[in-house]
Scaffold this motif. Sequence first.
Motif, PDB file in Angstrom:
ATOM      1  N   GLY A  20      63.559  69.576  66.623  1.00  0.00           N
ATOM      2  CA  GLY A  20      64.587  69.855  67.523  1.00  0.00           C
ATOM      3  C   GLY A  20      65.537  68.684  67.910  1.00  0.00           C
ATOM      4  O   GLY A  20      66.061  68.454  68.997  1.00  0.00           O
ATOM      5  N   GLY A  21      65.458  67.650  66.647  1.00  0.00           N
ATOM      6  CA  GLY A  21      66.516  66.662  66.815  1.00  0.00           C
ATOM      7  C   GLY A  21      65.753  65.551  67.625  1.00  0.00           C
ATOM      8  O   GLY A  21      66.535  64.572  67.927  1.00  0.00           O
ATOM      9  N   GLN A  22      64.484  65.685  67.944  1.00  0.00           N
ATOM     10  CA  GLN A  22      64.053  64.584  68.621  1.00  0.00           C
ATOM     11  C   GLN A  22      63.580  63.361  67.760  1.00  0.00           C
ATOM     12  O   GLN A  22      63.434  63.452  66.510  1.00  0.00           O
ATOM     13  CB  GLN A  22      62.594  65.245  69.301  1.00  0.00           C
ATOM     14  CG  GLN A  22      62.623  66.178  70.325  1.00  0.00           C
ATOM     15  CD  GLN A  22      61.304  66.697  70.916  1.00  0.00           C
ATOM     16  OE1 GLN A  22      60.892  66.170  72.026  1.00  0.00           O
ATOM     17  NE2 GLN A  22      60.634  67.836  70.127  1.00  0.00           N
ATOM     18  N   ALA A  23      63.296  62.263  68.557  1.00  0.00           N
ATOM     19  CA  ALA A  23      62.821  61.058  67.925  1.00  0.00           C
ATOM     20  C   ALA A  23      61.500  60.991  68.763  1.00  0.00           C
ATOM     21  O   ALA A  23      61.711  60.481  69.809  1.00  0.00           O
ATOM     22  CB  ALA A  23      63.843  59.905  67.857  1.00  0.00           C
ATOM     23  N   ILE A  24      60.189  61.350  68.070  1.00  0.00           N
ATOM     24  CA  ILE A  24      59.211  60.933  68.777  1.00  0.00           C
ATOM     25  C   ILE A  24      58.390  59.771  68.686  1.00  0.00           C
ATOM     26  O   ILE A  24      58.348  59.275  67.411  1.00  0.00           O
ATOM     27  CB  ILE A  24      58.316  62.233  68.280  1.00  0.00           C
ATOM     28  CG1 ILE A  24      58.906  63.365  68.937  1.00  0.00           C
ATOM     29  CG2 ILE A  24      56.804  61.935  69.189  1.00  0.00           C
ATOM     30  CD1 ILE A  24      58.857  63.770  70.416  1.00  0.00           C
ATOM     31  N   SER A  25      57.720  59.039  69.596  1.00  0.00           N
ATOM     32  CA  SER A  25      57.154  57.691  69.271  1.00  0.00           C
ATOM     33  C   SER A  25      55.928  57.615  68.348  1.00  0.00           C
ATOM     34  O   SER A  25      55.016  58.919  68.314  1.00  0.00           O
ATOM     35  CB  SER A  25      56.619  57.214  70.812  1.00  0.00           C
ATOM     36  OG  SER A  25      55.759  56.097  70.349  1.00  0.00           O
ATOM     37  N   THR A  49      59.790  55.345  65.691  1.00  0.00           N
ATOM     38  CA  THR A  49      59.887  56.649  66.139  1.00  0.00           C
ATOM     39  C   THR A  49      60.052  57.603  64.801  1.00  0.00           C
ATOM     40  O   THR A  49      60.243  57.010  63.824  1.00  0.00           O
ATOM     41  CB  THR A  49      61.150  57.076  67.187  1.00  0.00           C
ATOM     42  OG1 THR A  49      62.421  56.783  66.472  1.00  0.00           O
ATOM     43  CG2 THR A  49      61.010  56.155  68.442  1.00  0.00           C
ATOM     44  N   GLN A  83      62.913  56.716  72.038  1.00  0.00           N
ATOM     45  CA  GLN A  83      62.946  57.969  71.708  1.00  0.00           C
ATOM     46  C   GLN A  83      63.971  58.902  72.424  1.00  0.00           C
ATOM     47  O   GLN A  83      64.892  58.543  73.070  1.00  0.00           O
ATOM     48  CB  GLN A  83      61.386  58.617  72.232  1.00  0.00           C
ATOM     49  CG  GLN A  83      60.096  57.988  72.100  1.00  0.00           C
ATOM     50  CD  GLN A  83      59.020  58.557  72.659  1.00  0.00           C
ATOM     51  OE1 GLN A  83      58.411  59.500  72.266  1.00  0.00           O
ATOM     52  NE2 GLN A  83      58.631  58.462  73.722  1.00  0.00           N
ATOM     53  N   ALA A  84      63.927  60.340  71.541  1.00  0.00           N
ATOM     54  CA  ALA A  84      65.029  61.009  71.886  1.00  0.00           C
ATOM     55  C   ALA A  84      64.110  62.404  72.269  1.00  0.00           C
ATOM     56  O   ALA A  84      63.129  63.030  71.390  1.00  0.00           O
ATOM     57  CB  ALA A  84      66.109  61.637  71.086  1.00  0.00           C
ATOM     58  N   TRP A 110      51.970  74.244  62.703  1.00  0.00           N
ATOM     59  CA  TRP A 110      51.499  72.952  62.914  1.00  0.00           C
ATOM     60  C   TRP A 110      50.978  72.545  61.546  1.00  0.00           C
ATOM     61  O   TRP A 110      50.912  73.176  60.526  1.00  0.00           O
ATOM     62  CB  TRP A 110      49.981  73.286  63.564  1.00  0.00           C
ATOM     63  CG  TRP A 110      50.544  73.520  64.996  1.00  0.00           C
ATOM     64  CD1 TRP A 110      50.807  74.844  65.767  1.00  0.00           C
ATOM     65  CD2 TRP A 110      50.590  72.479  66.087  1.00  0.00           C
ATOM     66  NE1 TRP A 110      51.074  74.455  66.902  1.00  0.00           N
ATOM     67  CE2 TRP A 110      51.269  73.197  67.373  1.00  0.00           C
ATOM     68  CE3 TRP A 110      50.962  71.129  66.037  1.00  0.00           C
ATOM     69  CZ2 TRP A 110      51.521  72.387  68.366  1.00  0.00           C
ATOM     70  CZ3 TRP A 110      51.124  70.428  67.177  1.00  0.00           C
ATOM     71  CH2 TRP A 110      51.442  71.127  68.239  1.00  0.00           C
TER      72      TRP A 110
END
Lengths: 309, 309, 309, 309
Positions: D153-158, D14, A155-156, D230
Amino acid sequence: MATHHFTPSRYYTTMGAHEPALHIADGDTVITSTVDARGWDAARAQSGPRGNPQTGPFFVEGAAPGDTLALRLDRIVPSRRYGWSGTLLAHNVVDPEYVPKLGWPADDRSTLAEWDVDAAAGTARLLSHDVGLGALVLPLAPMLGCFGVAARGGQAISTATSAEHGGNMDYRGCVAGATLYFPVFEPGALIHVGDGHARQGDGEIAGTGIEISMEVEFTAWLIKGQRIEWPRGENADYIFTIGNARPLDQALQHATSEMHRWLLASYALDPAGAGILLGQCVEYDLGNVFDPAYTMVCKLHKSFLPHRV
Amino acid sequence: MATHHFTPSRYYTTMGAHEPALHIADGDTVITSTVDARGWDAARAQSGPRGNPQTGPFFVEGAAPGDTLALRLDRIVPSRRYGWSGTLLAHNVVDPEYVPKLGWPADDRSTLAEWDVDAAAGTARLLSHDVGLGALVLPLAPMLGCFGVAARGGQAISTATSAEHGGNMDYRGCVAGATLYFPVFEPGALIHVGDGHARQGDGEIAGTGIEISMEVEFTAWLIKGQRIEWPRGENADYIFTIGNARPLDQALQHATSEMHRWLLASYALDPAGAGILLGQCVEYDLGNVFDPAYTMVCKLHKSFLPHRV
Amino acid sequence: MATHHFTPSRYYTTMGAHEPALHIADGDTVITSTVDARGWDAARAQSGPRGNPQTGPFFVEGAAPGDTLALRLDRIVPSRRYGWSGTLLAHNVVDPEYVPKLGWPADDRSTLAEWDVDAAAGTARLLSHDVGLGALVLPLAPMLGCFGVAARGGQAISTATSAEHGGNMDYRGCVAGATLYFPVFEPGALIHVGDGHARQGDGEIAGTGIEISMEVEFTAWLIKGQRIEWPRGENADYIFTIGNARPLDQALQHATSEMHRWLLASYALDPAGAGILLGQCVEYDLGNVFDPAYTMVCKLHKSFLPHRV
Amino acid sequence: MATHHFTPSRYYTTMGAHEPALHIADGDTVITSTVDARGWDAARAQSGPRGNPQTGPFFVEGAAPGDTLALRLDRIVPSRRYGWSGTLLAHNVVDPEYVPKLGWPADDRSTLAEWDVDAAAGTARLLSHDVGLGALVLPLAPMLGCFGVAARGGQAISTATSAEHGGNMDYRGCVAGATLYFPVFEPGALIHVGDGHARQGDGEIAGTGIEISMEVEFTAWLIKGQRIEWPRGENADYIFTIGNARPLDQALQHATSEMHRWLLASYALDPAGAGILLGQCVEYDLGNVFDPAYTMVCKLHKSFLPHRV
């Protein structure tokens, strides 16, 4: 055990497997700098993005998933005089019915309080806020609000929050002299550091500490083959564990489970020994209650600990 | 300002509008005794029911709903040498997946740890538990776990839990020298006291402190016409507010709202002043996390307070 | 199996061991009336206090602590045409940052919406509210919001909340035809009924249903020696269990544990059987999310149930 | 409005800005396949990693941050006969004290239940589990448990959890015929789909649905310049909003806030109109209560809606 001087040129607002900024060896020390939570540097110039931009990541040679990374905070010193903080309590830290009393304007944008931070004198002086506080001068207690390693499972994770890898925990105990232990999820561990606070109340309930750029020195080493579930730490007086989750109940569960595991594995206690000791001696500190994930710290004074195995 | 010596003959396990045990005047002092959480008295005889049985209630002449009752804890001293505590962590303070590691037997009944409590020496010594802790001797910090006034709205609330009227808060700050302030819900306020602990860790995470009978002395007075929402308190160094609810997030919201109200009403701060001050100076302590309602305490060091209005 | 016609003259806003209003036998039916949540009766006169005033309590001969009381709701019919409801969402059901958007006035007092309730037609028609809803006519679904038995452990619990004894659960499933099962905590069980709603959305998120006085008929019987932990129920299609607590996570835990217990005890399932069945077939309904305690209902369609033991 | 047939060769665990697998235009339809939660494909071969591996991502030409992506689920059909599910309830869905009754073995590894899934007959038949359930045959209700767009926000979420971008929501309403709306955080939106369930109970309380590989067909289009907070959705009967967070209280707050925003922006209601309507007509469904983030769905029947602006 080299000492590296590192000047960052790029900052990250997620904690993940970004390209390493510097490779260091097990036991090395790094002297570097952090910009503040809005990306403002020692000269008050915008040199990073908003949102707890991180210096690093630092790749520790030999670190592999399943190891533990030890990170000793050697020195955290404000690198400028200008500090800023929020002026209004966060909406989520009061009763829902009380929210309208907090003074938030209709556009939800509050002004900032500004502080003159004098690192030599060890004080922060509130500037120009005629809010009934008079000449408010507070003692400094410089800390890092957001730091840790690359997140779990590829993850990030945003630096606005926290999880098993650390992140935006905003724990007042993260001062010079403290050693933190993080689970390693990526090769090299990938240390990130940022979000310095000249001082902060528990919980970061106004959404900020006294935000400021920092000079940071840390030393990192590996505990090979030791797998931990949540961040741990110690200072001269305490061992502690950190849980990051919401609600606080779950953060407390994570931290307490981790402490129980620690006592059984490293101090040869059985569940009754750990229960008796923690029941009468445990202490809890509150980290962040502003983020998506809250932070609770479970502490035990070293004077109560049996001999380590 | 009389001093009353009161020997209880009946104990209550709810906090409500029970028949007063004694009438006292505004400013009077009471010297009395409490049995332990299982109803065992100074002679280890069962003289009350199980479940934090309360001494009282004490009717304060002149107390009316809408007033505030001040209760200064003057003296809390163990009245016997025998103390006991739980040996296993409560199921709810660890991760659900970790529950099977806590060592609970199939019938959920754990043995008790027993302590030799020496009030003169100020120590509690663990007896006969071969659990790897060696000769564990802990400093005493005698406190009341459960006390307060009659509950709100004509309710009778179990002494297993807590709410606006106090109750089973298990806050380590409730030691001799502390003054608590409670909202008055019933005529006479109806003070209840009980559940003495020779010592306790934060959260009462093994379900008990070192449970013991106590000699208790307190002084009560009224603040007429001052309505508060949640218990408040102070000691030599701090003012504090107490929230009781579950999850901890809500307990924290109650306590923080009450502190904000206090700062605005009594210290002439506006929301920005309160926000700036609390943001950088607030501290939180953890009370009970074992009851149906958890307890969180919001504190502010008196050195940071502006002049009181 | 007598039928009693009972006209209340006194109403309670706590659920506890109040003096019985009427003694009935195991299997008897009671035809009575309830006033609305503000104590307004069928003639819109204030004949009870505010706060979900309860009719009763009804003492069931032979009921003893440890038994289960069955309560079948036979008939719930509005006894007047005037209904009222809240107009604004409760502060606690939206994000804290969104609270200012809910439209609450500075004094936190909102106006009421008024409804013409036509029991014969089965409709509620919104009166005189020019809020963009046009001619809003909703189907009735008359239910009891707050009812149950005397609280546990000698407590008297406010009708503003709920616990093991029932109380203010505001569950839409509590309509005529449903049978509820409550744990008996006091001799006689002491049935309380009140807080009729002509209709209600899930969660009672505006703080009210369409509040109205009711004619209520119920039948009560005992299941001697069967101890349950939380309210249970059934209707033509489902069996269900009810958990009351905050946060919702805990209410869900209570309800799910109770369902698991039920399946093992009454349907001869082992944990794997219960796990497989619930995992693929369970349904949850949301009761109150406005009270101090929230309500979650765990349901299983009868068509999936194995034969009862 | 082309139709693309896409055969995946790589799967992600992710949800983030991964390299697009296919570019599609606004309005296009995609026919593709998903492997099951453990990465087993239609031939029961391991062709992806464990942990809800995702097919995609699909880049929608023209999608930009701040837009809304509409995703209509056109067809979800099991692509093999073999389904599997967990056999024991998750530790976190019961009371902490009840955890030892769930039947978990010491190593926390439970066996799987196996199902014969007959898509033509519309049934899942439990195989070879002598757990008191007899010949359990359940109706199918094929759905996607985990899908959505690239995280914020540029995340990589599981894919083990969920957030604003969707993810592992495990909502039974995500069946063929439903349209979901997601906020776009990355250029191209980057649609991910996976984690098919032949059927599932509310909450996924045994940790799985009946897990199976799927044939999936969906159609995607853009609502340019419409920013939502959402996920939203609709089907023939309802509009709905989805909140993902822990505790459930917060998931409910997210979903309810989003519904309130929707009613004000798209149906011209003021806060009183939205409050009156939701108060008496809202329904909630429970998504996942097994993940780090739980899911709550806020629904409103279309028959109660005023005309859309």
